[in-house]
Write an enzyme that holds these catalytic residues in place. Structure first.
Site, PDB file in Angstrom:
ATOM      1  N   CYS A   1       0.865  -1.182   0.000  1.00  0.00           N
ATOM      2  CA  CYS A   1       0.000   0.000   0.000  1.00  0.00           C
ATOM      3  C   CYS A   1       0.902   1.232   0.000  1.00  0.00           C
ATOM      4  O   CYS A   1       1.899   1.267   0.730  1.00  0.00           O
ATOM      5  CB  CYS A   1      -0.871  -0.022   1.250  1.00  0.00           C
TER       6      CYS A   1
ATOM      7  N   GLU B   1      -8.634  -0.768  -2.924  1.00  0.00           N
ATOM      8  CA  GLU B   1      -8.994   0.664  -2.938  1.00  0.00           C
ATOM      9  C   GLU B   1     -10.378   0.894  -2.328  1.00  0.00           C
ATOM     10  O   GLU B   1     -10.577   1.895  -1.634  1.00  0.00           O
ATOM     11  CB  GLU B   1      -8.918   1.234  -4.360  1.00  0.00           C
TER      12      GLU B   1
ATOM     13  N   HIS C   1     -10.071   1.053   1.363  1.00  0.00           N
ATOM     14  CA  HIS C   1      -9.615   2.359   1.868  1.00  0.00           C
ATOM     15  C   HIS C   1     -10.805   3.275   2.156  1.00  0.00           C
ATOM     16  O   HIS C   1     -10.816   4.009   3.138  1.00  0.00           O
ATOM     17  CB  HIS C   1      -8.730   3.062   0.825  1.00  0.00           C
TER      18      HIS C   1
HETATM   19 ZN    ZN Z   1      -3.517   1.255  -0.172  1.00  0.00          ZN
END
Ligand code: ZN
Length: 226
Positions: free
Chosen positions: A132, A175, A178
């Site tokens: 990440c 993603e 996130h």
């Molecule tokens: Zn990430």
């Protein structure tokens, strides 16, 4: 999420932009030239741990500029995907430039995405190394489904469906995680999480230095610290 192989960015002949096949596409998406590099947030910062807000205003110059900035920031950090809270903006969108496992390069952005995974009975899990951009220098094996569909909108508000396999399916799941305030560290055992944080402590300065060099190559600089 970082590109799988930092030495090369995919420039395959098969490219999908915003979920649709195109004849050709430049190695560097046009957004990169328009954007300004922003600082990438680091795990531990509050914004990475809370859910992002829905985007309610489409078609604005601010949203376009944010996407441009996210693209150039992703490129400078050797990323395959980048969520808005990774540039300290708590909105539900991410950008990507990522190959799938059949050699197709996928490029684009998606706003207010919702991930649609296969039914548990049809789910095939793949273990692969994952990293990440907000955990710079670390990588751990994470189990993800090998196929994912994400539904959302483009920056003008038109509905969008993105489908991915392999590494791109992993990117789509990473993603969207996130945007609900999770990083891949939340999917690790305590021991692996500790190991990832140790790797980050060892290598983050080296990663930041590489990003600074790449930003300088574009005539830009990156601010340090929150
Ligand atoms: Zn990430």
């Amino acid at each position: 999420m970082p590109v799988r192989d930092e030495r090369s960015r995919p420039v395959g002949r098969h490219v999908h932009v915003q979920g649709r096949p195109v004849e050709s596409y430049p190695a560097l998406p046009p957004e990169v030239a328009r954007g300004s590099v922003r600082r990438v947030t680091v795990v531990g910062e509050e914004i990475l741990g809370r859910p992002c807000q829905e985007v309610t205003e489409f078609g604005s110059p601010e949203l376009s500029a944010l996407i441009d900035d996210m693209f150039v920031t992703m490129y400078v950090a050797d990323g395959a995907g980048l969520a808005a809270n990774q540039v300290n903006v708590g909105l539900r969108l991410f950008v990507y430039d990522c190959p799938d496992d059949s050699g197709v390069r996928h490029v684009g952005h998606i706003v207010n995405p919702v991930v649609d995974l296969p039914h548990p009975e049809n789910r095939r899990l793949l273990d692969d190394l994952e990293g990440c951009l907000s955990v710079p220098g670390a990588g751990e094996v994470v189990s993800r489904t090998d196929h994912a569909v994400v539904r959302g909108f483009d920056k003008e508000g038109a509905p969008l469906v993105i489908e991915g396999t392999g590494y791109f399916a992993r990117c789509l799941q990473h993603e969207t995680d996130h945007l609900i305030g999770h990083t891949y560290l939340d999917r690790l055992s305590t021991r692996d999480r500790r190991d990832a944080l140790r790797q980050m402590a060892d290598r983050r300065e080296e990663v930041f230095a590489q990003r600074a060099i790449k930003a300088a190559g574009l005539g830009q600089s990156i601010s340090r610290g929150p």
